[in-house]
Design a protein around this motif. Structure first.
Motif, PDB file in Angstrom:
ATOM      1  N   HIS A 100       0.825  -1.200   0.000  1.00  0.00           N
ATOM      2  CA  HIS A 100       0.000   0.000   0.000  1.00  0.00           C
ATOM      3  C   HIS A 100       0.863   1.255   0.000  1.00  0.00           C
ATOM      4  O   HIS A 100       0.643   2.192  -0.779  1.00  0.00           O
ATOM      5  N   ARG A 101       1.891   1.253   0.855  1.00  0.00           N
ATOM      6  CA  ARG A 101       2.747   2.436   0.951  1.00  0.00           C
ATOM      7  C   ARG A 101       3.561   2.622  -0.326  1.00  0.00           C
ATOM      8  O   ARG A 101       3.746   3.751  -0.797  1.00  0.00           O
ATOM      9  N   LYS A 104       1.360   3.982  -3.054  1.00  0.00           N
ATOM     10  CA  LYS A 104       1.002   5.378  -2.851  1.00  0.00           C
ATOM     11  C   LYS A 104       2.150   6.289  -3.254  1.00  0.00           C
ATOM     12  O   LYS A 104       1.935   7.385  -3.757  1.00  0.00           O
ATOM     13  N   GLU A 105       3.370   5.808  -3.052  1.00  0.00           N
ATOM     14  CA  GLU A 105       4.528   6.617  -3.445  1.00  0.00           C
ATOM     15  C   GLU A 105       4.898   6.412  -4.901  1.00  0.00           C
ATOM     16  O   GLU A 105       5.796   7.082  -5.404  1.00  0.00           O
TER      17      GLU A 105
ATOM     18  N   ARG B  34      12.880   1.721   5.968  1.00  0.00           N
ATOM     19  CA  ARG B  34      11.531   2.259   5.994  1.00  0.00           C
ATOM     20  C   ARG B  34      10.767   1.664   7.167  1.00  0.00           C
ATOM     21  O   ARG B  34      11.217   0.722   7.811  1.00  0.00           O
ATOM     22  N   GLN B  36       8.113  -0.188   7.368  1.00  0.00           N
ATOM     23  CA  GLN B  36       7.705  -1.596   7.330  1.00  0.00           C
ATOM     24  C   GLN B  36       8.868  -2.536   7.641  1.00  0.00           C
ATOM     25  O   GLN B  36       8.660  -3.593   8.227  1.00  0.00           O
ATOM     26  N   LEU B  87       0.392   1.288   9.750  1.00  0.00           N
ATOM     27  CA  LEU B  87       1.054   1.588   8.471  1.00  0.00           C
ATOM     28  C   LEU B  87       0.060   1.538   7.319  1.00  0.00           C
ATOM     29  O   LEU B  87       0.161   2.275   6.357  1.00  0.00           O
TER      30      LEU B  87
END
Lengths: 123, 94, 163
Positions: A100-101, A104-105, B34, B36, B87
């Motif tokens: 997901h992250r 999004k980036e 990061r 995660q 997250l």
């Protein structure tokens, strides 16, 4: 002197072997976690410790204490069940959060989402 | 070689390896890069600590380490889950 | 039966865990049964649908296959860690696998299997199209994985839960 010293050699050998196998697998998993380059590779590394790393050490404990206490000692299984049921949940959720992250980036090398967000992610 | 020596060697080896594994996971948690990665490393650290407690309990022959490792396993699950959920959405409870 | 024991499998599992954590005795058996029955009843308020298992034999066979697979892939991944990924020749990849399985319990079992096996990680499942996104640590052939997951695990889960 601990009660474990009363184990006969034919039982002490598999117990020792299982302890060595379990801890070696766990340390290899942690080594992979520290060493691998991309996050999606690193997510595989700790599963070594949570599958046979844990299972081997628990089996060693079951074998040893069943002999020492002269009955079947299996309460270690509870820890095993707990780890076996909970690890997939955390791994899946961490993986999905990373995906997901990254999406999004707009990071490279990540497969795009199959649908627009909304109604999703509950599976 | 007697079984006492064999078990002593195996338990010492297991404790050393699990301690090294804990250090490696801590290094990954420190290094990131990061969020995660840090959560994954924390999860790995929890499992490693649980196994270390277990082996220590075998060596010292007390049942308390078993209880402690059970608590660590459950606590680690809940905390990793909450962090991963954070997250994913930016909030823990929807 | 279904009124008093809405989740028999859950209650049975709880009695089992209770007896494992305490010394086995008649008192603990009764206490554990009462608590497990109550917990199953409370859980029915959260999740009224009980899992429907059609056949138990495929699950037993599945457990044997998965146990062997976990041992084998542990060995394979440990070797990959030791040899630094076949000295840099290892490739990892994302794989999309269309699944026919729709039963939530079957899917969660599949997720447990895939995640517990080192070398594969379950990343995302799309409930509408039934497509699973998998990350494979050691990618050798592209077309191998959907056939492997479907034939080895999904077919048996389908037998147990849906057909």
């Amino acid at each position: 002197m601990t009660p474990l010293d009363s184990l006969p050699l034919w039982l002490a050998a598999p117990v020792a072997a299982l302890l060595v196998i379990g801890s070696t697998l766990t340390v290899l998993g942690a080594f992979g976690l520290a060493h691998l380059r991309s996050f999606y590779d690193r997510i595989h590394a700790p599963t070594l410790g949570t599958s046979w790393g844990t299972a081997a050490i628990l089996l060693a404990s079951i074998l040893a204490y069943s002999w020492v206490q002269e009955r079947l000692v299996v309460h270690e299984i509870v820890v095993g069940i707990c780890v076996m049921v909970t690890t997939p949940v955390t791994t899946m959720l961490i993986g999905r959060a990373a995906l997901h992250r990254d999406r999004k980036e707009g990071a490279a090398g990540v497969p795009p989402s199959r649908r627009a967000r909304g109604g999703a992610a509950k599976g | 070689m007697t079984s006492a020596t064999l078990l002593w060697i195996a338990l010492t080896y297991a404790q050393t390896m699990l301690a090294i594994a804990g250090c490696l996971a801590t290094w990954r948690m420190w290094k990131g890069p990061r969020a995660q990665d840090r959560v994954l490393a924390l999860d790995c650290l929890y499992i490693t600590t649980m196994l270390l407690f277990f082996v220590t309990g075998m060596r010292l022959d007390t049942p308390f380490f078993f209880e402690a490792s059970l608590v660590i396993a459950i606590g680690g699950f809940v905390s990793s889950l909450a962090l991963a959920k954070f997250l994913l959405r930016g909030e823990v409870i929807e | 039966m279904s009124r008093f024991l809405p989740h028999p499998l859950l209650s049975l599992g709880l009695v089992f865990v209770w007896l494992l954590l305490t010394r086995f005795s008649l008192g603990h058996l009764i206490l554990g049964t009462v608590i497990a029955g109550f917990a199953g009843w409370a859980f029915a308020r959260i999740e009224p649908d009980r899992p429907r298992i059609r056949a138990y034999l495929p699950l037993v066979r599945l457990a044997l296959v998965v146990g062997l697979d976990i041992i084998r892939s542990n060995w394979a991944v440990a070797l990959l860690m030791l040899t630094n990924g076949r000295h840099g020749a290892r490739n990892s990849a994302f794989v999309e696998i269309p699944l026919r399985l729709r039963d939530p319990v079957g899917l969660s079992l599949l997720a447990m299997i895939v995640t517990a096996t080192p070398g594969t990680a379950w990343l995302e499942y799309d409930a509408e199209t039934g497509v699973l996104l998998l990350h494979v640590f050691d990618m050798i052939e592209t077309d191998d994985w959907p056939a492997l997951i479907c034939g080895r695990y999904e077919a048996r889960l389908l037998e147990a839960f849906e057909e």
